[in-house]
Design an enzyme around this catalytic site. Structure first.
Site, PDB file in Angstrom:
ATOM      1  N   HIS A 140      25.225  32.266  34.662  1.00 33.03           N
ATOM      2  CA  HIS A 140      25.447  32.094  33.225  1.00 33.03           C
ATOM      3  C   HIS A 140      25.094  33.372  32.464  1.00 33.03           C
ATOM      4  CE1 HIS A 140      26.502  27.878  32.952  1.00 33.03           C
ATOM      5  NE2 HIS A 140      25.457  27.529  33.689  1.00 33.03           N
TER       6      HIS A 140
ATOM      7  N   CYS B  92      30.873  34.450  32.735  1.00 33.88           N
ATOM      8  CA  CYS B  92      31.837  34.232  31.657  1.00 33.88           C
ATOM      9  C   CYS B  92      31.824  35.408  30.689  1.00 33.88           C
ATOM     10  CB  CYS B  92      31.516  32.938  30.915  1.00 33.88           C
ATOM     11  SG  CYS B  92      31.841  31.455  31.880  1.00 33.88           S
TER      12      CYS B  92
ATOM     13  N   ARG C 228      36.435  36.375  32.637  1.00 36.39           N
ATOM     14  CA  ARG C 228      35.309  36.573  33.541  1.00 36.39           C
ATOM     15  C   ARG C 228      34.963  38.066  33.597  1.00 36.39           C
ATOM     16  NH1 ARG C 228      35.484  32.046  32.796  1.00 36.39           N
ATOM     17  NH2 ARG C 228      35.576  30.277  34.264  1.00 36.39           N
TER      18      ARG C 228
END
Length: 248
Positions: free
Chosen positions: A145, A213, A222
């Site tokens: 993340h 991300c 990405r």
């Protein structure tokens, strides 16, 4: 007589119209909804980091303790360009730590768990199943993340060519060096192929790919950072200099 006048006046006082009542209720609902949105945002952006940081720190400490006990009595070995083979980890199990000195002294190493499900990425950095394990020929592919749940790859775009990315396992430290970076749509899954960008090619190098991300707060694209293995340092030889000297 004066009291009667007051009573008549009260009786004649106009009641709010139906549209006014509806508008008032709607306004209250909107205010309540706004407060709930703010609370949810605070939970997602702050509290999930607090919980994930705490849980990942516990996992990290447990791994380090296990590895320390396994290392007792092992002979000291020299660094090697040919690392040992690792056993396949169980789904969801932590099996490595990732160190990224470029992220600064306040960034703690994060556990690497087998899998990239929602639960896996809340537990640490996820290892794409079926991709290479640390030190193997092919491509060790990791996902993390950039926002929420500890945001381990929040600063992935800060990496520069040559920066070390170190994967620590029970056997020792696998020192990779950052090479190239790219931004791709989520459909470009070939970036985690054994030869990134060419799924049909036969791998001959020991590579690492980190994905997150992009941009921060969005899943539209990405951010992909590639690296190549520099060397393997056995646990008996002590931690590599990269972990003591920052990003250099």
């Amino acid at each position: 007589m004066a009291a009667a006048v007051v009573v008549v006046g009260a009786a004649q006082r106009e009641r709010p119209s139906a549209p006014a009542v509806v508008a008032s209720l709607l306004g209250e609902l909107l205010v309540t909804a706004g407060v709930l949105v703010l609370l949810f945002t605070a939970w997602q952006l702050w509290w999930t980091d607090v919980v994930a940081d705490r849980e990942q720190a516990v996992t990290t400490a447990a791994l380090v303790d296990d590895w320390r006990s396994l290392a007792d009595g092992r002979p000291v070995a020299a660094a090697s360009a040919v690392p040992p083979a690792l056993a396949d980890p169980a789904p969801g199990a932590p099996f490595a730590l990732v160190h990224v000195p470029r992220f600064g002294p306040d960034w703690d190493p994060r556990p690497v768990v087998e899998g990239t499900s929602v639960d896996d990425l809340q537990a640490g950095v996820g290892h794409y199943p079926g991709t290479a394990l640390p030190g193997e020929v092919g491509n060790v592919a990791l996902a993390g993340h950039r926002n929420t749940y500890g945001r381990p790859f929040h600063e992935i775009a800060e990496l520069r060519p040559g920066d070390p990315v170190v994967l620590e396992t029970a056997e020792g430290w696998f020192v990779y060096r950052a090479t190239t970076a790219e931004v791709v749509p989520p459909s470009r899954v070939e970036v985690v192929a054994p030869v990134p960008g060419d799924p049909s090619a036969v791998p001959v190098e020991r590579l690492l790919t980190m994905t997150a991300c992009h941009p921060i707060g969005s899943a539209r694209e990405r951010y992909v950072q590639h690296a190549a293995l520099d060397r393997f340092v056995p646990r008996g030889a002590g931690a590599p200099a990269e972990l003591a000297g920052g990003a250099a």
